[in-house]
Design a protein around this motif. Structure first.
Motif, mmCIF file in Angstrom:
data_model
loop_
_atom_site.group_PDB
_atom_site.id
_atom_site.type_symbol
_atom_site.label_atom_id
_atom_site.label_comp_id
_atom_site.label_asym_id
_atom_site.label_seq_id
_atom_site.Cartn_x
_atom_site.Cartn_y
_atom_site.Cartn_z
ATOM 1 N N THR A 55 6.281 -2.581 -3.500
ATOM 2 C CA THR A 55 6.072 -1.938 -2.198
ATOM 3 C C THR A 55 7.000 -2.586 -1.169
ATOM 4 O O THR A 55 7.105 -3.811 -1.094
ATOM 5 C CB THR A 55 4.601 -2.091 -1.751
ATOM 6 O OG1 THR A 55 3.781 -1.317 -2.618
ATOM 7 C CG2 THR A 55 4.408 -1.613 -0.320
ATOM 8 N N LYS A 56 7.629 -1.762 -0.366
ATOM 9 C CA LYS A 56 8.513 -2.286 0.681
ATOM 10 C C LYS A 56 7.742 -2.626 1.952
ATOM 11 O O LYS A 56 7.967 -3.663 2.564
ATOM 12 C CB LYS A 56 9.618 -1.279 0.978
ATOM 13 C CG LYS A 56 10.583 -1.069 -0.182
ATOM 14 C CD LYS A 56 11.667 -0.063 0.173
ATOM 15 C CE LYS A 56 12.641 0.120 -1.001
ATOM 16 N NZ LYS A 56 13.686 1.123 -0.674
ATOM 17 N N VAL A 57 6.835 -1.715 2.361
ATOM 18 C CA VAL A 57 6.072 -1.950 3.585
ATOM 19 C C VAL A 57 4.610 -1.570 3.341
ATOM 20 O O VAL A 57 4.320 -0.424 2.958
ATOM 21 C CB VAL A 57 6.613 -1.143 4.785
ATOM 22 C CG1 VAL A 57 5.767 -1.414 6.029
ATOM 23 C CG2 VAL A 57 8.064 -1.508 5.053
ATOM 24 N N LEU A 58 3.725 -2.520 3.553
ATOM 25 C CA LEU A 58 2.286 -2.268 3.493
ATOM 26 C C LEU A 58 1.750 -2.248 4.920
ATOM 27 O O LEU A 58 1.957 -3.204 5.682
ATOM 28 C CB LEU A 58 1.583 -3.361 2.700
ATOM 29 C CG LEU A 58 0.047 -3.327 2.699
ATOM 30 C CD1 LEU A 58 -0.472 -2.096 1.963
ATOM 31 C CD2 LEU A 58 -0.527 -4.603 2.095
ATOM 32 N N LYS A 59 1.069 -1.177 5.285
ATOM 33 C CA LYS A 59 0.485 -1.041 6.612
ATOM 34 C C LYS A 59 -1.036 -0.984 6.493
ATOM 35 O O LYS A 59 -1.556 -0.247 5.650
ATOM 36 C CB LYS A 59 0.997 0.231 7.308
ATOM 37 C CG LYS A 59 2.508 0.262 7.502
ATOM 38 C CD LYS A 59 2.953 1.562 8.157
ATOM 39 C CE LYS A 59 4.456 1.576 8.374
ATOM 40 N NZ LYS A 59 4.896 2.849 9.029
ATOM 41 N N VAL A 60 -1.709 -1.756 7.332
ATOM 42 C CA VAL A 60 -3.173 -1.815 7.284
ATOM 43 C C VAL A 60 -3.730 -1.676 8.695
ATOM 44 O O VAL A 60 -3.275 -2.359 9.620
ATOM 45 C CB VAL A 60 -3.671 -3.144 6.674
ATOM 46 C CG1 VAL A 60 -5.200 -3.173 6.646
ATOM 47 C CG2 VAL A 60 -3.104 -3.338 5.265
ATOM 48 N N TRP A 61 -4.706 -0.772 8.848
ATOM 49 C CA TRP A 61 -5.419 -0.590 10.107
ATOM 50 C C TRP A 61 -6.859 -1.060 9.910
ATOM 51 O O TRP A 61 -7.579 -0.563 9.027
ATOM 52 C CB TRP A 61 -5.436 0.870 10.523
ATOM 53 C CG TRP A 61 -4.126 1.432 10.975
ATOM 54 C CD1 TRP A 61 -3.707 1.635 12.266
ATOM 55 C CD2 TRP A 61 -3.060 1.938 10.140
ATOM 56 N NE1 TRP A 61 -2.459 2.205 12.283
ATOM 57 C CE2 TRP A 61 -2.031 2.404 10.994
ATOM 58 C CE3 TRP A 61 -2.873 2.011 8.748
ATOM 59 C CZ2 TRP A 61 -0.848 2.955 10.506
ATOM 60 C CZ3 TRP A 61 -1.683 2.552 8.274
ATOM 61 C CH2 TRP A 61 -0.690 3.018 9.138
ATOM 62 N N LEU A 62 -7.294 -2.019 10.694
ATOM 63 C CA LEU A 62 -8.644 -2.573 10.620
ATOM 64 C C LEU A 62 -9.403 -2.193 11.885
ATOM 65 O O LEU A 62 -8.989 -2.562 12.992
ATOM 66 C CB LEU A 62 -8.583 -4.096 10.495
ATOM 67 C CG LEU A 62 -9.920 -4.853 10.581
ATOM 68 C CD1 LEU A 62 -10.722 -4.647 9.301
ATOM 69 C CD2 LEU A 62 -9.674 -6.344 10.827
ATOM 70 N N PRO A 63 -10.517 -1.450 11.778
ATOM 71 C CA PRO A 63 -11.281 -1.101 12.983
ATOM 72 C C PRO A 63 -11.939 -2.320 13.598
ATOM 73 O O PRO A 63 -12.428 -3.207 12.886
ATOM 74 C CB PRO A 63 -12.317 -0.101 12.470
ATOM 75 C CG PRO A 63 -12.459 -0.393 11.010
ATOM 76 C CD PRO A 63 -11.118 -0.881 10.557
ATOM 77 N N LEU A 64 -11.962 -2.357 14.924
ATOM 78 C CA LEU A 64 -12.545 -3.478 15.653
ATOM 79 C C LEU A 64 -13.762 -2.992 16.436
ATOM 80 O O LEU A 64 -13.642 -2.095 17.279
ATOM 81 C CB LEU A 64 -11.522 -4.066 16.632
ATOM 82 C CG LEU A 64 -10.219 -4.578 16.019
ATOM 83 C CD1 LEU A 64 -9.279 -5.066 17.117
ATOM 84 C CD2 LEU A 64 -10.479 -5.679 14.996
#
Length: 387
Positions: A55-64
């Motif tokens: 994988t070149k770019v891993l993007k993660v969104w974590l709700p706050l």
């Protein structure tokens, strides 16, 4: 002249009534529930994410989670391991949900995102009275995002309208009509980890009549919209050791009460546990079942769950490759391709793109009101006193 005076009199009577109706219609108004029994939790929430090889770019969104009338968040800290990445914090535009966004370049092996914070959570009770609920003739445009049939998740079409007419042959009081829908779901749906959408799919609920909490509440949300009332699915975290900590609830906007929380799926499981208890006589089973339904239909949110996101089908911030149906624990993409949603409670699932590790330390002993019958005994005694 007489007709003019009559028109003026009618207008003077209608305008205050309309103004009174409109004054209660604010989708951003705080909850109007009675809050009690606060519990403060020290939360240690971790997500282990493994990107596909190369994988070149891993993007993660974590709700706050954020502070509101039902909860108060303090002392937050976000860290990553073994690679240190500073997140950007932003709110998505449609519902105002807050996310921490992490971007990992050429990730190697598993990555851990850790969120430590404190949260004080109240028990909320609305004590709904159907005679007080206002029938709304015209909703402000600010409610459109909660009333429209969406492209994913809470879909509303002719099939829902036809089924609603079977459940409620003659429309009446909005709250009583919503009660009829929820009790119908309790009788006709089956909780199922192996056959669930994980996306609050009203269509999955309609066609399969089974699934996760999100399928229950996505379906109920669609039926509420058939009635013309704003609805939304709210996702949050249960504060007990679980394979999957995420759990959702249904919210319906019922003026003058505003947004009201209902947990249909957990109430159904609680009723089943009561009815299947071999140590309980039929009289007590009936009494506790009645109390569980009363608590559901009166509007109830427990202090063992905290809110993270509201609404379905929205674009994240910063934008993902597509709109998300819901965000349960995180949302992640590897080179623009969404990583598959895990369901650790599904016995047939053996591989996961990510997994959560979580711990909640309450400041006092607390029990799950959907497993412990003690609180239901109090509801039952209160009902007996009223009768």
């Amino acid at each position: 002249m007489t007709r003019f005076l009559l028109l003026c009199w009618v207008t003077s009577m209608c305008v205050p009534a309309l103004a009174a109706e409109q004054s209660t219609l604010d989708p951003d108004a705080p909850y109007q529930a009675v809050r009690s029994n606060p519990v403060t939790y020290k939360v240690d929430f971790r997500v282990v994410v493994t990107a596909p090889y190369k994988t070149k770019v891993l993007k993660v969104w974590l709700p706050l989670p954020e502070s509101d009338y039902g909860q108060e968040v303090t002392e937050g800290e976000l860290t990553t391991f073994p690679v240190k990445v500073e997140p950007s914090i932003a709110k998505e535009e449609m519902f105002g949900n807050k996310f921490a966004y992490f971007e990992f370049t050429e990730p190697q092996g598993a990555l851990i995102i850790r969120h430590q914070f404190k949260i004080k959570v109240w028990e909320l009770r609305w004590n709904l009275n159907p005679d007080r609920v206002i029938s709304v003739s015209q909703w402000p445009a600010s409610f459109d995002r909660y009333r429209k049939g969406e492209s994913q998740s809470v879909v509303v079409d002719d099939r829902f309208e036809a089924l609603f007419l079977q459940i409620v042959p003659q429309r009446g009081n909005p709250l009583r009509d919503m009660w009829a829908v929820m009790t119908w779901v309790i009788k006709n749906f089956q909780y199922d980890h192996a056959d669930a959408s994980l996306q609050a799919s009203s269509v999955h609920g309609l066609e399969k009549r089974r699934g996760h909490c999100s399928d229950y509440h996505g379906f109920c949300a669609a039926m509420g919209r058939v009635m013309g009332y704003p609805t939304r699915v709210t996702y949050g975290i249960n504060t007990f050791p679980k394979n999957s900590p995420s759990h959702c609830k249904l919210e319906v906007f019922l003026p003058p009460y505003g947004w009201v929380s209902f947990d249909v799926s957990e109430t159904q499981k609680l009723i089943a546990a009561i009815q299947n208890d071999p140590h309980m006589d039929s009289t007590r089973k009936d009494r506790l079942t009645k109390a569980a339904l009363h608590r559901l239909l009166a509007g109830f949110r427990d202090n063992t769950w905290f809110l993270q996101t509201r609404g379905t089908d929205y674009q994240l911030a910063p934008p993902a490759s597509k709109r998300v149906p819901v965000v349960r624990t995180i949302y992640a993409e590897a080179d623009g391709v969404p990583l598959p949603e895990p369901d650790p409670a599904n016995k047939t699932q053996r591989t996961f793109a990510w997994m959560t590790a979580h711990h909640y330390a309450p400041d006092r002993p607390v029990t799950d009101p959907f497993e412990d019958f003690t609180s239901l005994e109090r509801v039952s005694l209160a009902d007996d006193a009223r009768d």
